[in-house]
Enzyme design. Sequence first.
Site, mmCIF file in Angstrom:
data_model
loop_
_atom_site.group_PDB
_atom_site.id
_atom_site.type_symbol
_atom_site.label_atom_id
_atom_site.label_comp_id
_atom_site.label_asym_id
_atom_site.label_seq_id
_atom_site.Cartn_x
_atom_site.Cartn_y
_atom_site.Cartn_z
ATOM 1 N N CYS A 98 3.423 24.679 23.599
ATOM 2 C CA CYS A 98 4.210 25.775 24.166
ATOM 3 C C CYS A 98 3.978 27.085 23.422
ATOM 4 C CB CYS A 98 5.689 25.406 24.101
ATOM 5 S SG CYS A 98 6.745 26.661 24.830
ATOM 6 N N PHE B 130 7.914 20.480 22.364
ATOM 7 C CA PHE B 130 7.113 21.623 22.795
ATOM 8 C C PHE B 130 5.638 21.269 22.974
ATOM 9 C CE2 PHE B 130 10.914 23.519 20.880
ATOM 10 C CZ PHE B 130 11.277 24.427 21.877
ATOM 11 N N THR C 156 13.729 25.530 31.242
ATOM 12 C CA THR C 156 13.565 24.756 30.007
ATOM 13 C C THR C 156 14.586 25.177 28.953
ATOM 14 O OG1 THR C 156 11.922 26.406 29.438
ATOM 15 C CG2 THR C 156 11.090 24.309 30.243
HETATM 16 MN MN1 MNH Z 1 6.973 26.089 27.176
HETATM 17 C C1 MNH Z 1 3.791 24.843 27.463
HETATM 18 C C2 MNH Z 1 8.152 22.936 26.563
HETATM 19 C C3 MNH Z 1 10.096 27.386 26.650
HETATM 20 C C4 MNH Z 1 5.861 29.185 28.136
HETATM 21 N N1 MNH Z 1 6.129 24.236 27.062
HETATM 22 C C5 MNH Z 1 4.793 23.935 27.171
HETATM 23 C C6 MNH Z 1 4.597 22.534 26.940
HETATM 24 C C7 MNH Z 1 5.835 21.989 26.702
HETATM 25 C C8 MNH Z 1 6.798 23.064 26.766
HETATM 26 C C9 MNH Z 1 6.140 20.527 26.418
HETATM 27 C C10 MNH Z 1 3.257 21.784 26.974
HETATM 28 C C11 MNH Z 1 2.982 21.251 28.357
HETATM 29 C C12 MNH Z 1 1.691 20.453 28.476
HETATM 30 O O1 MNH Z 1 1.105 20.038 27.490
HETATM 31 O O2 MNH Z 1 1.294 20.237 29.632
HETATM 32 N N2 MNH Z 1 8.803 25.281 26.751
HETATM 33 C C13 MNH Z 1 9.056 23.977 26.517
HETATM 34 C C14 MNH Z 1 10.470 23.824 26.201
HETATM 35 C C15 MNH Z 1 11.018 25.087 26.215
HETATM 36 C C16 MNH Z 1 9.952 26.012 26.558
HETATM 37 C C17 MNH Z 1 11.155 22.496 25.915
HETATM 38 C C18 MNH Z 1 12.425 25.541 25.938
HETATM 39 C C19 MNH Z 1 13.330 24.856 25.306
HETATM 40 N N3 MNH Z 1 7.837 27.952 27.380
HETATM 41 C C20 MNH Z 1 9.106 28.288 27.039
HETATM 42 C C21 MNH Z 1 9.285 29.721 27.162
HETATM 43 C C22 MNH Z 1 8.082 30.236 27.613
HETATM 44 C C23 MNH Z 1 7.181 29.116 27.737
HETATM 45 C C24 MNH Z 1 10.563 30.475 26.854
HETATM 46 C C25 MNH Z 1 7.670 31.645 27.918
HETATM 47 C C26 MNH Z 1 8.347 32.718 27.674
HETATM 48 N N4 MNH Z 1 5.166 26.849 27.734
HETATM 49 C C27 MNH Z 1 4.940 28.174 28.098
HETATM 50 C C28 MNH Z 1 3.528 28.343 28.413
HETATM 51 C C29 MNH Z 1 2.915 27.088 28.218
HETATM 52 C C30 MNH Z 1 3.992 26.173 27.782
HETATM 53 C C31 MNH Z 1 2.870 29.640 28.859
HETATM 54 C C32 MNH Z 1 1.451 26.744 28.393
HETATM 55 C C33 MNH Z 1 0.702 27.080 27.114
HETATM 56 C C34 MNH Z 1 -0.783 26.794 27.219
HETATM 57 O O3 MNH Z 1 -1.190 25.776 27.765
HETATM 58 O O4 MNH Z 1 -1.545 27.631 26.719
#
Ligand code: MNH
Length: 471
Positions: free
Chosen positions: A412, A405, A276
Amino acid sequence: MARNDWDGRQFPHPGHRRPVIGDLLTVDRSRPIQSMLEASRGLGPIWELQVLRQRLVFVGSAALTAELCEETRFCKALPPAVAALRDYAGDGLFTAHNDEPNWQLAHELLVPAFTKSAMRSYHPTMVETASELFDYWDRQLAHGPVDVSRDMTKLTMETLTRSAFSQDFGSFRSAEPHPFVAAMVTALETGRRKGTVRTLPGGGALAWLLDRRFARHQDYVDDMLDDLIAARTGSDDQHDLLGIMLNVAHPETGERLSPVNIRYQILTFLVAGHETTSGALSFALHYLSRNPECLARARDEVDGLLGDDPTAMPEFEQVAKFRYVRRVLDESLRIWPTVPGFARGPRESTLLADEYRMDPDDYAIVSLGAVHKDPEVWEEPDRFDPDRFLPENVKKRPPHSYKPFGAGLRACIGRQFAIHEAVLVLATLVHRFDIQADPDYDLRVTERLTMLPEGFELTLRPRTRTAVPTT
Ligand code: MNH
């Protein structure tokens, strides 16, 4: 699995629906998300696709998205492609159902590790890993252009393994990826293919075959993480995410995460966090290389803050001051949200847009590629213009027109981590190197779990001290 029948209602769908396979032929298997988005043009703010046995309902307007983001009425849903990841990410944060006790527990234990101020502790690791990449590039310059998506993916993976469990895989010291990283990537790819395959008639058997072929990669990854978790159990350091998960008990209940759940969380951070962020970085570099005036503004800003040493790295506090660089990142994630959508379902039966009845086992997928270009909200949506994210312009837009996000409680958790890392890397990269893209390159986007530019190369030239204005 969600029934998703929407009270029997049909939504507009692309032409030529066939018996049994439905809209399968409109989906290009090598770029499903982009082809599904293209096929939706002209269908309005809500549409559907029937792919074999799976029915997908999408929304593409900021107005419907705003409604689905109302946390009192709606919550995260797990469509089959996300549920398929539970094979290796179990009830980890991303793949947990809303009512699974481990979601609440892990969320409460880990939120403090992902606040903006918590980034202070990851900052040195991010700086060090980025410096290693830049030094590696210095040694590579004679060999021609660099493959941006490949190197950004190495970088974000390395930053995460170091921040999450203090493991240095030496990505920029050897030509071959570390076996753990290679096995991770294979296991992930298998998970994704299983998600697709399961919707096919007889897909269960195919998924089983995939399992048999790739189980050893997953076993290797699981074993390695389990060994690591076991080795750290009993020590009370809390210097990385693993340390926090092992040693912090819930302040009220005293509960802790189990070793298996900790493994799920680590896999989740690696999966959710590396491609991501690397995609976001790569798209931002693509747009910077195409928009010389944006590049000049970004560089002026960074030169002003970091001074005339091209290898200077920022202090923690300085990163938030790269305001223009941040807008470049925001605008890149608008045009190419690397997580292309998320799913929302109603907590109780309700009417979406006062019109469409949704029951708790129905869900809608917010198509960010459409929402982020909704013509009701965004002028000239295809044009790259970071100033859309000037505070005064953000205030003029409806609040849920930009959601890279996700939304609500299940948004996120790694957002600050991703933003801090991406802004840091973009800023220091343009400070240290001149970047030149192949003028004949047309952006091609490949789809893995997330979206990444494909075949995007940059020719880098180190800037010299004299080329950087003194401040
Ligand atoms: Mn990330 C959930 C986008 C970087 C850890 N992330 C989500 C969701 C999106 C998303 C959209 C919600 C998905 C859903 O509703 O089903 N995340 C991103 C993007 C980037 C990103 C566009 C970078 C740019 N994410 C990161 C990073 C980490 C991370 C870096 C960890 C170090 N994300 C997560 C986790 C979740 C999440 C863990 C789930 C959170 C939850 O449901 O409690």
